[in-house]
Design a protein around this motif. Structure first.
Motif, PDB file in Angstrom:
ATOM      1  N   GLU A 166       0.821  -1.210   0.000  1.00 38.30           N
ATOM      2  CA  GLU A 166       0.000   0.000   0.000  1.00 38.30           C
ATOM      3  C   GLU A 166       0.855   1.258   0.000  1.00 38.30           C
ATOM      4  OE1 GLU A 166      -2.554  -0.614   3.377  1.00 38.30           O
ATOM      5  OE2 GLU A 166      -3.830  -2.013   2.262  1.00 38.30           O
ATOM      6  N   ARG A 167       1.922   1.269   0.769  1.00 39.74           N
ATOM      7  CA  ARG A 167       2.819   2.422   0.797  1.00 39.74           C
ATOM      8  C   ARG A 167       3.474   2.643  -0.565  1.00 39.74           C
ATOM      9  NH1 ARG A 167       6.570   4.361   4.960  1.00 39.74           N
ATOM     10  NH2 ARG A 167       4.743   4.252   6.292  1.00 39.74           N
ATOM     11  N   ILE A 181       2.294   1.778  -3.506  1.00 37.73           N
ATOM     12  CA  ILE A 181       1.265   2.289  -4.416  1.00 37.73           C
ATOM     13  C   ILE A 181       0.999   3.763  -4.130  1.00 37.73           C
ATOM     14  CG2 ILE A 181      -1.198   2.152  -4.992  1.00 37.73           C
ATOM     15  CD1 ILE A 181      -0.870  -0.929  -4.614  1.00 37.73           C
ATOM     16  N   ASP A 182       0.839   4.118  -2.859  1.00 37.74           N
ATOM     17  CA  ASP A 182       0.571   5.502  -2.490  1.00 37.74           C
ATOM     18  C   ASP A 182       1.684   6.444  -2.909  1.00 37.74           C
ATOM     19  OD1 ASP A 182      -1.835   4.769  -1.350  1.00 37.74           O
ATOM     20  OD2 ASP A 182      -1.110   4.887   0.725  1.00 37.74           O
ATOM     21  N   GLU A 183       2.935   5.999  -2.743  1.00 42.17           N
ATOM     22  CA  GLU A 183       4.069   6.893  -2.991  1.00 42.17           C
ATOM     23  C   GLU A 183       4.622   6.823  -4.408  1.00 42.17           C
ATOM     24  OE1 GLU A 183       7.073   6.657   0.017  1.00 42.17           O
ATOM     25  OE2 GLU A 183       5.620   6.965   1.634  1.00 42.17           O
ATOM     26  N   ARG A 184       4.366   5.757  -5.135  1.00 45.06           N
ATOM     27  CA  ARG A 184       4.978   5.593  -6.454  1.00 45.06           C
ATOM     28  C   ARG A 184       4.008   5.642  -7.634  1.00 45.06           C
ATOM     29  NH1 ARG A 184       8.973   6.376  -3.640  1.00 45.06           N
ATOM     30  NH2 ARG A 184      10.704   4.969  -3.372  1.00 45.06           N
ATOM     31  N   CYS A 185       2.731   5.451  -7.342  1.00 48.20           N
ATOM     32  CA  CYS A 185       1.742   5.423  -8.433  1.00 48.20           C
ATOM     33  C   CYS A 185       0.915   6.690  -8.382  1.00 48.20           C
ATOM     34  CB  CYS A 185       0.844   4.190  -8.305  1.00 48.20           C
ATOM     35  SG  CYS A 185       1.744   2.651  -8.411  1.00 48.20           S
TER      36      CYS A 185
END
Length: 150
Positions: A142-143, A145-149
């Motif tokens: 989740e982290r 996805i939140d930070e890279r996508c």
């Protein structure tokens, strides 16, 4: 910690071990304190039904777990019968992760029904050592996805 007549106490820990993190390391280190040899059974992707399947391939997850110094041997789970590796390893203790979905009493009963004589214990919880430390594979994903996508 040797068993009766100087025999080696074998311990089994098991899990998915997708995206290995400090919580996994704590679990395996804790499990290792129950005996002399730590065997780890890594679940096959097709057997993971209680959560999203692992991202990493079975063999890669097994190889990463095997590389940890606390682990004496890492095994892939059996594709059809979770007790096949238990029969082969013949543990004295099975240590469940502190937050694993398994019911310890149900496992004890299943082991007795199959003629196994081993204890079932639950590992201790590990609290984060510092703010922001992530102790969950799902939280790591989740982290990312939140930070890279975008």
């Amino acid at each position: 910690m040797s068993g009766e007549n100087g025999s080696v106490d074998r311990v089994v820990a098991q899990g998915t071990f997708d995206l290995l993190h400090p919580g996994h390391v704590h679990y395996l280190e804790d499990a290792a304190t129950y005996g002399d040899e730590l065997h780890v059974i890594v679940a096959r992707r097709e057997n993971v039904t209680h959560k999203d399947p692992p991202v990493l391939p079975d063999r890669q997850r097994r190889d990463v777990v095997a590389a940890l110094s606390v682990v004496d041997e890492a095994h892939l789970g059996h594709p059809e019968d979770i007790f096949v590796p238990i029969e082969r390893i013949d543990p004295d203790v099975i240590v469940l992760g502190y937050d694993q979905h398994h019911d310890a009493n149900s496992i004890r009963k299943a082991l007795r029904d199959r003629g196994f004589d081993c204890r079932v214990e639950r590992a201790t919880r590990r609290e984060p050592d510092y703010d922001g430390e992530i102790l969950s594979s799902t939280a790591i994903v989740e982290r990312i996805i939140d930070e890279r996508c975008p």
